[in-house]
Design an enzyme around this catalytic site. Sequence first.
Site, PDB file in Angstrom:
ATOM      1  N   ARG A 140      37.776  43.885  28.293  1.00 19.79           N
ATOM      2  CA  ARG A 140      37.230  45.192  28.661  1.00 19.79           C
ATOM      3  C   ARG A 140      37.763  46.331  27.818  1.00 19.79           C
ATOM      4  O   ARG A 140      37.136  47.391  27.734  1.00 19.79           O
ATOM      5  CB  ARG A 140      37.407  45.408  30.172  1.00 19.79           C
ATOM      6  CG  ARG A 140      36.436  44.528  30.945  1.00 19.79           C
ATOM      7  CD  ARG A 140      36.749  44.473  32.412  1.00 19.79           C
ATOM      8  NE  ARG A 140      37.444  43.246  32.769  1.00 19.79           N
ATOM      9  CZ  ARG A 140      38.130  43.080  33.885  1.00 19.79           C
ATOM     10  NH1 ARG A 140      38.240  44.064  34.735  1.00 19.79           N
ATOM     11  NH2 ARG A 140      38.707  41.930  34.144  1.00 19.79           N
ATOM     12  N   GLU A 168      47.711  39.206  37.559  1.00 19.22           N
ATOM     13  CA  GLU A 168      47.551  39.166  39.014  1.00 19.22           C
ATOM     14  C   GLU A 168      47.085  37.788  39.491  1.00 19.22           C
ATOM     15  O   GLU A 168      47.412  37.364  40.584  1.00 19.22           O
ATOM     16  CB  GLU A 168      46.535  40.246  39.413  1.00 19.22           C
ATOM     17  CG  GLU A 168      46.763  40.868  40.765  1.00 19.22           C
ATOM     18  CD  GLU A 168      45.812  42.034  41.006  1.00 19.22           C
ATOM     19  OE1 GLU A 168      45.047  42.411  40.093  1.00 19.22           O
ATOM     20  OE2 GLU A 168      45.822  42.559  42.127  1.00 19.22           O
TER      21      GLU A 168
END
Length: 153
Positions: free
Chosen positions: A72, A109
């Site tokens: 991204r 994460e």
Amino acid sequence: MFAAENGLRGDPRLEAISEAIRVVPHFPKQGIMFQDITTLLLDPKAFKDTVDIFVDRYRDMDISVVAGVEARGFMFGPSIALAIGAKFVPLSKPRKLPGKVISEAYELEYGTDCLEMHIGAVQPGERALVIDDLIATGGTFSAAIRLLGTVQA
Ligand SMILES: O=P(O)(O)OC[C@H]1O[C@H](OP(=O)(O)OP(=O)(O)O)[C@H](O)[C@@H]1O
Ligand SMILES: Nc1ncnc2[nH]cnc12
């Protein structure tokens, strides 16, 4: 992507940018509130405002490298690089770059990963700006900083 302390408190563009980011609960797994910037990309004003905020903040700061984190960071980094007159350097996921690379592994994460950068893309002493859409644990960003910090003559 933004911190309120960045001199943007009260900036009306921020609310529209924030609203343009879709939040998807429990993606890609239970407990993750996924911040989906693909909806921001569908809104040309919010998308341009996002890029402009970075350009206004980082122009005239002697930055010669904008390093974008796959995937991204690739969506925002090149526009920012062109606008501030810097080169764009991809920090890619493993086995995407064809030349000789340096690598940094990291935890995130939901798993582990690795960033790679072409040797020679950045020279010692260059000033770099790292671009990504989001910091969660900070693992990816830390790996990007370590990668840029290993640049040698
Ligand atoms: O602060 P962290 O805990 O490291 O997480 C942030 C990173 O996680 C996301 O990318 P992801 O690893 O999901 O890769 P992708 O963009 O290729 O899907 C995001 O775009 C950041 O790069
Ligand atoms: N909450 C989140 N939303 C989008 N991308 C992420 N990468 C890691 N955590 C994320």
